[in-house]
Design an enzyme around this catalytic site. Structure first.
Site: not given
Ligand code: MV4
Length: 523
Positions: A234, A290
């Site tokens: 990840h 974000r």
């Protein structure tokens, strides 16, 4: 907006300082004790110490950051990514303090932060998630029934997680009960929220994400997609724009999905909607509220300054573009991390003994370091982002090999050799990427380590391989590169970036002068 406090460090703090300065806005940096001499600290118009090295005491210290915002007369706060960027309570406190929050509304951050809630929001906006159950699991029986209906493998995910944290993949029915148990326990420990949910696990999918921007006037724009399938545990390694092989119809379809979700969530600012792409279908995974690390490839291909747009939108202005421009060319970002790919990408903090960035056509480097900087174990070990742009994916690949080979870093191992290996992987070169390629389709154990060699090396500029020269080679020619000793760090501290103490109110005119002086020096 007169000034922005950047509640972050490293390359993203530098990136925000640049955008602010392009807009004529004064910048206030914060730094931890460890970052006293960091690039972002030296670069901002003012820099304020917010605590000791551990992030919990400095970059996550909300009370202290708000105090500095007030003392420095900052008008706004940009959180960058990581740290407090997706903390809805922080966003709310910034707003309550009368400051401008350069990010999405706290309610949108909160809603998207809860992954069950975000799946429900997406589906009610007509955006399908991976088939799953949009409720916290209460028993293993529910999961077994789901697996019976949809088949294995399945993913058990923490509702408070995201980005792959708190994800358990189950391949056999017999493992369901244990996986559910440990997923719930970990979710409680890591996110303070034990809620977990189940989805079908799509094994051979691609990770495609859509970049969107919304203003407070109801405008939203889709700025293309990125392929981020090249990840390991990840952690993204390579990201590209546009996603190779996507058709025009697929591109506009994923854009419509992302815009529908953003409008439904009353979203503002820059956001990214993540999808799994499998057999021509897009499945919603999550929305990141974000600016992301990989925003740069979108900027290169769409010619938009995403951080400047965030600032404009937070200031109440309308988006500077409201229709999707035509993408121009191709861009790939390579994350240059202080890790040793030959040893499972183990973090390798240390001093950048030698640090020299590549340049030339199509090369952009976003970094927050110089030669002599420390890559600290306290923070993320990303050294820099190499963003390579060209007219075609093929041109980018050739340029990237050149730039990665031109990059000179010693003192720490880096991901550069892994990137060169990716650039000679046939699947990658053919654009046949998937979330499995890095972890299951590649072996990095034999890549050459990039730490300072005992002997000069010769480079093969075509494929980027490095060959250590033999002692005989060296005695034949004295012109080879030699190991260079560490720079005199003390000297650098005395004559280099001056540390400025936290200015008091009376000091502020001087700071302004400093800024004007710097602007002049630049023009
Ligand atoms: C998945 C998935 C397959 N099926 N969920 C990883 C990051 C986070 N945003 C969600 N992630 C994934 N969720 C379902 N139902 C595949 C990923 C995934 C992934 C998984 C293993 C290895 C690399 C990956 C890269 C991207 C996404």
């Amino acid at each position: 907006m007169e000034s922005i406090l950047i509640a972050n460090r490293g390359e993203i703090a530098v990136r925000v300082i640049r955008a602010a300065r392009d807009l004529g806005i004064r910048t206030v940096a914060i730094y931890s004790e460890l970052d006293r001499d960091a690039v972002h600290t030296a670069m901002a118009d003012e820099a304020w110490n917010v605590g000791t090295a551990p992030a919990a005491d400095s970059y996550l210290n909300i009370d202290r950051i708000l105090e500095v915002a007030s003392e420095s007369n900052a008008a706004a706060i940009h959180p960058g990514y990581g740290f407090l960027a997706e903390n809805a309570d922080f966003a709310q406190r910034v707003i309550d303090a009368g400051l401008i929050w350069i990010g999405p509304p706290p309610a949108a951050i909160r809603g998207m932060g809860d992954k069950i809630e975000s799946r429900i929001a997406a589906e009610s906006a007509g955006v399908n998630g991976v088939p799953g159950i949009n409720e916290p699991l209460t028993s293993a029986d529910e999961v077994v029934a789901f697996a019976d209906e949809h088949g294995l493998p399945i993913a058990i995910k923490a509702s408070g997680g995201g980005g792959g944290r708190g994800l358990k993949v189950v391949h056999e029915a017999s493992a369901i009960a244990d996986a559910l148990e440990s997923a719930g326990r970990e979710a409680e420990a890591w996110f303070g929220n034990s809620a977990v949910y189940v989805e079908r696990y799509l094994e051979n999918a691609r990770h495609i994400e859509a970049q969107v921007l919304f203003d407070s006037h109801g405008n939203g724009v889709f700025l293309g997609e990125r392929d981020c399938s090249m990840q390991r545990r990840h952690q993204k390694l390579v990201e590209e724009c546009p996603a190779p092989g996507l058709t025009e119809d697929e591109r506009s379809h994923v854009g419509e999905l992302a815009l529908a979700l953003g409008h439904a969530a009353n979203y503002e600012s820059a956001g990214t909607v993540e999808f799994l792409y499998s057999d021509g279908e897009f499945y919603f995974l999550e929305m990141n509220t974000r600016i992301q690390v990989e925003h740069t490839v979108t900027e290169e291909v769409f010619g938009v300054d995403l951080v400047a747009e965030q600032i404009r939108v937070a200031n109440g202005e309308a988006l500077s573009i409201t229709t999707t421009p035509a993408p121009v060319g191709h861009a790939i970002e390579f994350r240059i991390n202080a890790e040793d790919p030959s040893q499972g990408f183990i973090p390798n903090p240390g001093t950048l003994v030698k640090y020299k960035e590549p340049g030339g056509p199509g090369i952009r480097i976003d970094s927050g370091v110089v030669q002599g900087s420390e890559i600290s174990q306290y923070y993320d070990n990303m050294i820099a982002k190499l963003i390579v742009t060209g007219q075609s994916r093929d041109e980018v690949i050739h340029r990237a090999r050149r730039a990665l080979t031109e990059y000179e870093i010693s003192g720490v191992d880096t991901t550069i050799p892994a990137h060169l290996a990716i650039l000679s992987n046939e699947e990658f070169l053919a654009g046949r990427v998937s979330t499995r390629l890095v972890e299951d389709g590649m072996d990095f154990s034999k890549v050459e380590r990039s730490t300072a060699p005992a002997l000069p090396r010769t480079r093969n500029w075509r494929n980027g391989t490095l060959r250590s020269r033999s002692a005989a080679d060296v005695s034949r020619s004295n012109t080879g590169r030699r190991y260079s000793p560490p720079p005199d760090r003390e000297n650098e501290l005395r004559h280099g970036a001056k540390h400025r103490n936290s200015p008091s109110r009376q000091d502020r005119p001087q700071v302004k002068e400093l800024y004007q002086h710097r602007c002049k020096a630049r023009s």
